[in-house]
Motif scaffolding. Structure first.
Motif, short mmCIF file in Angstrom:
data_model
loop_
_atom_site.label_atom_id
_atom_site.label_comp_id
_atom_site.label_asym_id
_atom_site.label_seq_id
_atom_site.Cartn_x
_atom_site.Cartn_y
_atom_site.Cartn_z
N GLY A 15 0.81 -1.21 0.00
CA GLY A 15 0.00 0.00 0.00
C GLY A 15 0.84 1.26 0.00
N ALA A 16 0.16 2.38 -0.09
CA ALA A 16 0.85 3.67 -0.09
C ALA A 16 1.69 3.83 1.18
CB ALA A 16 -0.18 4.80 -0.18
N HIS A 17 2.91 4.33 1.00
CA HIS A 17 3.85 4.60 2.11
C HIS A 17 4.41 3.32 2.74
CE1 HIS A 17 2.29 8.62 1.66
NE2 HIS A 17 1.08 8.24 2.05
N ALA A 18 4.28 2.19 2.08
CA ALA A 18 4.80 0.94 2.64
C ALA A 18 6.29 1.02 2.93
CB ALA A 18 4.52 -0.23 1.68
N GLU A 19 7.03 1.77 2.09
CA GLU A 19 8.48 1.85 2.26
C GLU A 19 8.88 2.53 3.57
OE1 GLU A 19 7.28 5.65 0.11
OE2 GLU A 19 6.67 3.53 0.18
N GLU A 20 7.95 3.26 4.16
CA GLU A 20 8.26 3.96 5.41
C GLU A 20 8.41 2.99 6.60
OE1 GLU A 20 5.24 6.89 5.94
OE2 GLU A 20 5.78 8.01 4.12
N THR A 21 8.05 1.74 6.40
CA THR A 21 8.17 0.74 7.46
C THR A 21 9.46 -0.06 7.36
OG1 THR A 21 7.00 -1.00 6.23
CG2 THR A 21 5.65 0.54 7.51
N ALA A 22 10.40 0.39 6.52
CA ALA A 22 11.62 -0.39 6.27
C ALA A 22 12.40 -0.68 7.54
CB ALA A 22 12.51 0.35 5.26
N ALA A 23 12.63 0.33 8.37
CA ALA A 23 13.42 0.12 9.58
C ALA A 23 12.74 -0.88 10.52
CB ALA A 23 13.63 1.45 10.30
N GLU A 24 11.46 -0.71 10.69
CA GLU A 24 10.70 -1.62 11.56
C GLU A 24 10.80 -3.06 11.05
OE1 GLU A 24 6.01 -2.43 12.74
OE2 GLU A 24 6.61 -0.52 11.85
N SER A 57 18.66 4.74 9.62
CA SER A 57 19.59 5.40 10.55
C SER A 57 18.87 5.91 11.79
CB SER A 57 20.32 6.54 9.84
OG SER A 57 21.10 6.07 8.77
N ALA A 58 17.68 6.48 11.59
CA ALA A 58 16.92 7.01 12.72
C ALA A 58 16.53 5.92 13.70
CB ALA A 58 15.66 7.72 12.22
N ALA A 59 16.46 4.68 13.20
CA ALA A 59 16.11 3.55 14.07
C ALA A 59 17.34 2.94 14.73
CB ALA A 59 15.37 2.48 13.26
N GLY A 60 18.51 3.57 14.54
CA GLY A 60 19.72 3.09 15.19
C GLY A 60 20.45 2.00 14.42
N LEU A 61 20.10 1.81 13.15
CA LEU A 61 20.75 0.78 12.34
C LEU A 61 21.96 1.36 11.61
CD1 LEU A 61 17.51 -0.78 10.79
CD2 LEU A 61 18.84 -1.65 12.73
N THR A 62 23.00 0.57 11.46
CA THR A 62 24.16 0.97 10.68
C THR A 62 23.87 0.70 9.20
OG1 THR A 62 25.65 0.42 12.49
CG2 THR A 62 26.63 0.59 10.29
#
Length: 394
Positions: A15-24, A57-62
């Motif tokens: 769905g729309a904006h699905a890519e915004e859940t990448a870090a999660e 990066s905002a989620a603390g991932l390298t």
């Protein structure tokens, strides 16, 4: 239904904006150090890559990035990716792109998990895949279905040898699927994707196995859906409804759902792989260029099957005999490819007819020097493959 084993573990976030859940999603599947693999500059220019990097990066991932995957993914670049994954101590590979990027990510994941062995050994069948780093996908092209499949294709660019492997370790952990990410595709890219989706289904549909009614009905429904929405997306790439239908169809066409209970056919893919491996043409175009020649060569093995396809997919009336209906379905398919601007012969694909020597070399490589046959519906030896290439050369 015939016996089958179905394994499709990929989590779909659609769905729309699905890519915004990448870090999660990456964190859910244990990733802490992520190698992001992408293709050309479209992911950069659109801002998609930056958004994905920022969320990770905002989620603390390298995060480390590696761009440059080509439309026909190459072994040399995949080897480069393996070295990058090892150097950055990556524990998760995230593909941002279409099938070529995802297939490259799968190869890197396999190679980084066993760095002592060259990855091409797996594609040559010299060693079984025993482990791989986890892979996730941010899909930008509806085509290959690699985001849910167990397959990955690479081309040895030094030898012009294109091959694929299937292994459960190729299954991505997740696929983030936002149809809006396909809005910037060109009509040709969309048409190639439509062709690939159809062919992944057709290559499973035309098998000698009978008695899989639900599987066949699902395949026919998918084919009708793509035939309807494909031209709409080509005409208007920003049509969300059309692009969403194609995106989901692409995933279903290659996660094995449309072929349950039957052996994989994939003869047309084998014929096409030799063309794209040698000449560097788009994968979808290599398939449309040989499909009609293949279908006319093999349909008499089971004209009733081809007639069913003509009736249930193309709505050919059953007032004619099976042979006539079968040929009408084949012709309708070729005309559909042509309506999308796709080639239906080798001269259309390459701008010239091939010489006999070139045709022979294609058939020789496709048959591995005459050591293998291709197809289950009608086993095709080197001589058969040469006849099909020759027919497609008209």
């Amino acid at each position: 239904m015939r016996d089958f084993t179905f394994y499709a573990p990929t989590e779909i976030i659609f769905g729309a904006h699905a890519e915004e859940t990448a870090a999660e999603a990456v964190k859910k599947y244990g990733g802490t150090r992520v190698l992001v693999i992408y293709g050309g500059q479209s992911a950069v220019k659109s801002g998609l890559l930056k958004r994905v990097e920022k969320s990770l990066s905002a989620a603390g991932l390298t995060v480390k990035t590696l761009g440059g995957v080509q439309p026909n993914p190459t072994l040399s670049f995949a080897r480069k990716g393996v070295l990058s994954a090892i150097a950055s101590q990556a524990d998760f590979i995230l593909a941002v792109g279409g099938g070529s990027v995802i297939d490259t990510a799968k190869a890197v994941a396999i190679g980084a998990a066993e760095p002592h062995r060259d990855i091409w050994d797996y594609w040559l069948g010299k060693a079984p895949v025993r482990q791989a780093l986890p892979v996730g996908c941010v899909l930008t092209i509806s085509a290959a279905g690699s985001e849910t499949s167990d397959s990955a294709v690479l081309t040895d660019d030094a030898r012009k040898d294109k091959r694929g492997i299937n292994t459960p370790f190729n299954r991505p952990r997740f696929a983030l699927m936002n149809p809006e990410l396909t809005f910037t595709l060109s009509p040709k890219q969309i048409a190639c994707g439509v062709t690939d989706i159809l062919m992944h289904t057709l290559d499973r549909y035309f098998t000698p196995m009978q008695g899989n009614e639900l599987t066949d009905a699902l395949a026919e429904a998918l084919l009708r859906t793509v035939i309807h929405y494909g031209p709409l997306a080509v005409q208007k790439p920003t049509d969300y409804h059309a692009q969403s239908e194609l995106m989901w169809a692409g995933s279903l066409s290659h996660n094995n759902l449309t072929g349950l209970g039957a052996e994989k056919e994939f003869a047309v893919h084998q014929l096409g792989h030799e063309l794209s491996g040698r000449f560097g043409v788009a994968h979808g175009e290599s398939l449309s260029a040989v499909w009609k020649a293949w279908a006319l060569y093999v349909y008499k093995e089971d004209p009733a099957r081809f007639a069913r396809y003509a009736c249930n997919v193309w709505h050919v009336e059953t007032i004619t005999d099976a042979d006539t209906a079968a040929r009408k379905g084949i012709e309708n398919t070729a005309q559909f490819f042509a309506s999308l601007g796709m080639p239906t012969s080798l001269p259309e694909l390459l701008g010239r007819p091939l010489s006999f020597e070139e045709l022979y070399e294609l058939a020789d490589k496709c048959s591995r020097g005459g050591k293998r046959t291709v197809s289950k519906l009608k086993p095709l030896a080197k001589e058969d493959l040469l006849r099909i290439y020759t027919a497609a050369n008209q």
